[in-house]
Design a protein around this motif. Structure first.
Motif, PDB file in Angstrom:
ATOM      1  N   GLN A 222       0.844  -1.205   0.000  1.00 20.76           N
ATOM      2  CA  GLN A 222       0.000   0.000   0.000  1.00 20.76           C
ATOM      3  C   GLN A 222       0.882   1.260   0.000  1.00 20.76           C
ATOM      4  OE1 GLN A 222      -2.270   0.552   3.551  1.00 20.76           O
ATOM      5  NE2 GLN A 222      -3.363   2.347   2.802  1.00 20.76           N
ATOM      6  N   ASN A 427      -6.365   1.445  -9.305  1.00 18.51           N
ATOM      7  CA  ASN A 427      -7.165   0.213  -9.160  1.00 18.51           C
ATOM      8  C   ASN A 427      -6.547  -0.720  -8.117  1.00 18.51           C
ATOM      9  OD1 ASN A 427      -9.014   1.034 -11.060  1.00 18.51           O
ATOM     10  ND2 ASN A 427      -7.985  -0.007 -12.764  1.00 18.51           N
ATOM     11  N   GLU A 430      -7.207   0.703  -4.733  1.00 21.78           N
ATOM     12  CA  GLU A 430      -8.610   0.460  -4.371  1.00 21.78           C
ATOM     13  C   GLU A 430      -8.804  -0.985  -3.907  1.00 21.78           C
ATOM     14  OE1 GLU A 430     -11.132   2.312  -4.134  1.00 21.78           O
ATOM     15  OE2 GLU A 430     -12.866   0.947  -4.173  1.00 21.78           O
ATOM     16  N   LYS A 431      -8.163  -1.917  -4.606  1.00 21.31           N
ATOM     17  CA  LYS A 431      -8.270  -3.340  -4.244  1.00 21.31           C
ATOM     18  C   LYS A 431      -7.658  -3.606  -2.860  1.00 21.31           C
ATOM     19  CE  LYS A 431      -7.280  -7.813  -6.420  1.00 21.31           C
ATOM     20  NZ  LYS A 431      -6.622  -8.446  -7.590  1.00 21.31           N
ATOM     21  N   THR A 433      -7.375  -1.425  -0.322  1.00 23.01           N
ATOM     22  CA  THR A 433      -7.922  -0.672   0.822  1.00 23.01           C
ATOM     23  C   THR A 433      -9.448  -0.595   0.877  1.00 23.01           C
ATOM     24  OG1 THR A 433      -7.797   1.388  -0.450  1.00 23.01           O
ATOM     25  CG2 THR A 433      -5.887   0.810   0.893  1.00 23.01           C
ATOM     26  N   THR A 434     -10.141  -1.043  -0.161  1.00 23.00           N
ATOM     27  CA  THR A 434     -11.587  -0.817  -0.189  1.00 23.00           C
ATOM     28  C   THR A 434     -12.318  -1.511   0.967  1.00 23.00           C
ATOM     29  OG1 THR A 434     -13.585  -0.953  -1.537  1.00 23.00           O
ATOM     30  CG2 THR A 434     -12.063  -2.809  -1.669  1.00 23.00           C
ATOM     31  N   THR A 435     -13.395  -0.859   1.448  1.00 20.71           N
ATOM     32  CA  THR A 435     -14.294  -1.466   2.434  1.00 20.71           C
ATOM     33  C   THR A 435     -15.700  -1.597   1.853  1.00 20.71           C
ATOM     34  OG1 THR A 435     -14.761   0.730   3.341  1.00 20.71           O
ATOM     35  CG2 THR A 435     -13.018  -0.555   4.408  1.00 20.71           C
ATOM     36  N   ASP A 436     -15.816  -1.283   0.572  1.00 21.57           N
ATOM     37  CA  ASP A 436     -17.116  -1.380  -0.103  1.00 21.57           C
ATOM     38  C   ASP A 436     -17.545  -2.855  -0.171  1.00 21.57           C
ATOM     39  OD1 ASP A 436     -18.970  -1.759  -2.413  1.00 21.57           O
ATOM     40  OD2 ASP A 436     -18.803   0.429  -2.474  1.00 21.57           O
ATOM     41  N   HIS A 439     -17.507  -4.575  -3.653  1.00 19.73           N
ATOM     42  CA  HIS A 439     -16.178  -4.954  -4.143  1.00 19.73           C
ATOM     43  C   HIS A 439     -15.594  -6.105  -3.331  1.00 19.73           C
ATOM     44  CE1 HIS A 439     -15.605  -0.650  -5.945  1.00 19.73           C
ATOM     45  NE2 HIS A 439     -16.503  -1.398  -6.610  1.00 19.73           N
ATOM     46  N   ASN A 448      -6.744  -7.872   0.260  1.00 20.71           N
ATOM     47  CA  ASN A 448      -7.373  -6.669   0.792  1.00 20.71           C
ATOM     48  C   ASN A 448      -7.031  -6.505   2.275  1.00 20.71           C
ATOM     49  OD1 ASN A 448     -10.082  -5.697   2.329  1.00 20.71           O
ATOM     50  ND2 ASN A 448      -9.804  -4.560   0.417  1.00 20.71           N
TER      51      ASN A 448
END
Length: 642
Positions: A222, A427, A430-431, A433-436, A439, A448
Motif C-alpha cells: 500500500q 485500481n 482500491e483493491k 484498501t476498499t471497504t465497499d 467490491h 485486501n
C-alpha cells in the motif's frame, strides 16, 4: 444421623388390608429387634416395596398399573394408604403414601410432630438426608435376600457398590460425570472453533502468524503504491503544464488556449460543487421519490395518532418491581413483582425510545421536492461542458502535431502512458484498501487489508476461545484425577477395615469351618475357597453389611425379609445370636418355617425383642397379635419360607 422406624399403618393395601403396627417399646423408642411373622400372602413383599418408596420417593414414578396392583383382591376401594412413623434425630415424622386406585396416581404427604399446620404435600424429609436416600442406597438397608448372594458373587460388583453408596463415594463419581458435562457443554457452545488440544491450538497459532505476515506485506505494498501514485501524479501535472506552455508559444492559438484553461478551471469548480450538493441531497429520503415520501408521511401520521413511542419505559416498571410498595401504597409481593416484570416487556427501553423519537422528529412536516432532479440536471450540463472543453483542447494539440511539433507529440505520448499507469495503480490501491461490500465480495483476505485484518480478528477470537476450552479441559482432567485418587485411596482403606471386621464377625458365626474374607474387590473374595454354601453366604453377607454400618455415620434401621430361610439349624442359631449386634434396629419378616433355630436366641432376649404375628383368616379382618407366646405357637398353612 440416626433414623428409626416407630410404626407402620396400612389402609386398603393388598395382603394386609387394614392394620396399624407399633414398633415402639416406649414412647419414641423402638425395640432393637422386631420379629414379624407374616405368612405367605399377607404382604411381606408389598411392605418391603412400600417401605423403600417411603424413603427414596420412587412412587412418584410408578405407572398406574403398579399403583392399582396394591389394591386388595376383590376390593373396590378407590384409595389406599401406607403410613410410616419415623424418628429422625429425635424428631417424629409421619410419611403418608396415598394411592389413588381410580386415577392410578401416588402422592406423598408429610407431617412433623411439633409443626403447626398438619400435613404438607410432598415427601419432606430433612434436607440433610434427602440427597442420601437414593434408590441404590435405600435398598441396602431395606434389604433383599438376592443382594446378599451378590455380595460374594464374582460376576457382581455389589460389595463395592454397597461401600460406595453407604459412604457416599458415588458422589465423587457423579461429580466426575458433572465435570464431563460442563466440559462437553463448553465445547458444544464453542461455535467458532473445534480446537480442543495443544496440537490444535498450535495449528491455530501458526495460521494466525501466517495471516499477520500477509497483512504486513499488504500494508507495505500500500505504501509503495501510494508513493508511486504521488510521483506519477506530479509528473502528470508537470507534463500538462509543459503542454500548455508549448501551446502558448504559438501566437495563433495562444488566446484560445488561455480561454480554454479558464473555462476548464471554472468547469472543474462547478462539477465539484454540484457533486457535493447532489450527495448531500441524496441523504434526504424525501427527495429520492414521491412514493418514499408518501410512505414516510403516512408513518409520521400513524406515530402521531398512536402517540408512539410510549412515554413510560421498561426501566420504570423494572425499578418499580424491585420496590417494596407501589406509588399508590400497595405492597408489592412476589406475585405482583412477577406480573409487573412480565408486563414491562410490553414497553420499550429508554435508549429505544430515544431512537424512535429522533426518527419521529426527523420525518415530521417533511414533503417531497424536486431539488434532487434540479441538481442532477446541473451536474449533467457541466459534465457535458467538460467533454466539450477537452475536445477543443485535443483539437489544438492535433493542430500543432500536424504542423510537425515532435516535442509536443512526445509529451502527449508520455501523458497517455502516465494515465494508464495511474489508472492501474489506482485500481490496485482500491483493491488493497476498499471497504465497499460490493467490491469485497470478489476479494479475499490475501488481497485486501480490511479483509486481512478481519481474518486475524476472527482467528484471535478462535484462539481465545480455544485457549479457554483447552485450559478448561486440562483443569477438568486434573480435578477428575484427584477425585479418582481420593476415591481409590478411600476405598482401599475402607475395604481393609471392613474386611477385618467382617472376618471377626464370621469367626463368631461359623465355628465349624475356617472361612475368611481374603479381599474385597468388586465382590467379597473368600480366602482359599472358591465358594460357600447358601447358609455361609448369608452369614458372610450379614457380617459384611454389619461391618459397613458399624463404620458409617448413619444409624439406619435394617429391614430384612426371610434372613434365615437358606440356613441350616446350626447356622441359624449362630446368625440369630450375632444379628442384634450388627444393627441398631432390626425389623425381620419371617414365616413359621424359618422359626426353628432362628428365634431361640431372641426368646431369651425377650425384653429387647418384639414378637408380632400377622394373622389372616378367611372372612375375618387381618390382625396383628403381639407377644412371644402367640408367636411361638402360631403355625401358618404353608409353613415354608418365601
Amino acid at each position: 444421623m440416626k433414623i428409626r422406624i416407630l410404626g407402620l399403618k396400612y389402609e386398603n393395601i393388598r395382603g394386609v388390608n387394614n392394620l396399624d403396627i407399633s414398633l415402639e417399646k416406649n414412647k419414641n423408642k423402638p425395640f432393637i429387634v422386631t420379629l414379624t411373622m407374616m405368612p405367605n400372602g399377607t404382604g411381606k413383599t408389598t411392605t418391603i416395596t412400600l417401605l423403600r418408596a417411603v424413603f427414596d420417593g420412587q412412587a412418584k414414578n410408578w405407572d398406574a398399573n403398579i399403583i392399582r396392583d396394591f389394591r386388595p383382591a376383590d376390593s373396590n376401594a378407590p384409595n389406599g394408604k401406607f403410613s410410616v412413623k419415623l424418628l429422625i434425630e429425635e424428631q417424629v415424622y409421619h410419611i403418608i403414601l396415598n394411592l389413588d386406585y381410580e386415577k392410578g396416581e401416588a402422592k406423598y404427604q408429610t407431617s412433623k410432630v411439633g409443626d403447626v399446620g398438619g400435613l404438607d404435600d410432598g415427601l419432606l424429609l430433612p434436607s440433610t438426608i434427602q440427597d442420601m436416600l437414593t434408590q441404590e442406597f435405600v435398598k441396602r438397608f431395606i434389604f433383599d435376600g438376592e443382594l446378599a448372594k451378590d455380595i460374594i458373587d464374582s460376576n457382581s460388583d455389589e460389595a463395592e457398590k454397597a461401600i460406595k453408596y453407604l459412604y457416599k463415594l458415588n458422589r465423587l463419581e457423579e461429580l466426575r460425570y458433572r465435570i464431563n458435562s460442563i466440559v462437553n457443554e463448553a465445547q458444544l457452545n464453542s461455535q467458532k472453533t473445534s480446537t480442543k488440544t495443544d496440537q490444535g491450538l498450535k495449528v491455530l497459532k501458526n495460521q494466525r502468524d501466517a495471516v499477520q505476515k500477509t497483512l504486513l506485506k499488504l500494508k507495505a505494498r500500500q505504501k509503495e503504491v501510494e508513493a508511486e501514485i504521488q510521483t506519477k501524479e506530479l509528473r502528470h501535472g508537470q507534463i500538462e503544464i509543459d503542454i500548455s506552455q508549448k501551446l502558448k508559444t504559438n501566437d495563433s492559438i495562444r488566446n484560445k488556449v488561455e480561454e480554454l484553461e479558464s473555462e476548464k478551471r471554472r468547469n472543474k469548480a462547478e462539477i465539484d460543487n454540484s457533486t457535493q450538493s447532489f450527495i448531500e441531497k441524496m441523504r434526504n429520503p424525501y427527495v429520492l421519490s414521491p412514493q418514499i415520501a408518501q410512505r414516510l408521511e403516512k408513518l409520521s401520521g400513524k406515530m402521531e395518532y398512536l402517540k408512539l413511542p410510549r412515554t413510560t419505559s421498561k426501566q420504570f416498571f423494572q425499578e418499580l418491581a424491585e420496590s417494596d410498595s407501589c406509588i399508590c401504597g400497595r405492597e408489592i409481593r412476589r406475585n405482583e413483582k412477577e406480573v409487573i416484570l412480565k408486563k414491562s416487556e410490553d414497553y420499550l427501553a429508554e435508549d429505544q425510545i430515544g431512537v424512535i423519537n429522533a426518527v419521529k422528529s426527523a420525518i415530521r412536516d417533511r414533503r417531497y421536492s424536486q431539488s434532487l432532479n434540479e441538481e442532477k440536471e446541473i451536474l449533467h450540463r457541466e459534465l457535458f461542458e467538460r467533454q466539450r472543453i477537452k475536445t477543443e483542447w485535443d483539437r489544438l494539440q492535433i493542430q500543432l502535431e500536424e504542423a510537425g511539433d515532435f516535442e509536443l507529440q512526445n509529451l502527449k505520448e508520455e501523458l497517455e502512458e502516465l494515465k494508464l499507469t495511474l489508472e492501474k495503480l489506482t485500481n490496485e490501491h482500491e483493491k488493497l484498501t476498499t471497504t465497499d461490500t460490493t467490491h469485497l465480495q470478489n476479494l479475499d483476505y490475501y488481497e485486501n487489508i480490511p479483509l486481512c485484518e478481519k481474518k486475524i480478528e476472527s482467528i484471535e477470537d478462535r484462539l481465545m476461545e480455544a485457549t479457554n476450552t483447552v485450559i478448561l479441559v486440562k483443569s477438568a482432567e486434573k480435578i477428575k484425577k484427584y477425585l479418582r485418587s481420593i476415591e481409590n485411596k478411600t476405598l482401599v482403606k475402607l475395604k481393609e477395615r471392613i474386611k477385618n471386621e467382617t472376618n471377626e464377625k464370621i469367626s463368631k458365626i461359623i465355628k465349624t469351618e475356617s472361612i475368611y474374607v481374603g479381599d474385597i474387590d468388586r465382590h467379597v473374595k473368600l480366602k482359599d475357597k472358591s465358594g460357600a454354601s447358601a447358609g455361609q453366604t448369608l452369614a458372610i453377607a450379614y457380617s459384611f453389611l454389619g461391618s459397613m454400618f458399624d463404620n458409617s455415620t448413619y444409624q439406619l434401621p435394617f429391614v430384612v425379609d426371610s434372613p434365615a430361610g437358606a440356613l441350616d439349624l446350626d447356622v441359624r442359631r449362630q446368625v440369630s445370636a450375632i444379628l442384634p449386634n450388627l444393627f441398631k434396629q432390626m425389623i425381620v419378616f419371617i414365616t413359621s418355617g424359618e422359626r426353628e433355630g432362628f428365634t431361640e436366641y431372641f426368646c431369651d432376649k425377650n425384653e429387647d425383642v418384639q414378637f408380632l404375628t400377622i394373622v389372616k383368616e378367611k372372612g375375618k379382618p387381618v390382625v396383628c397379635m403381639d407377644g412371644i407366646d402367640y408367636f411361638i405357637s402360631f403355625q401358618d398353612s404353608s409353613g415354608v419360607t418365601v
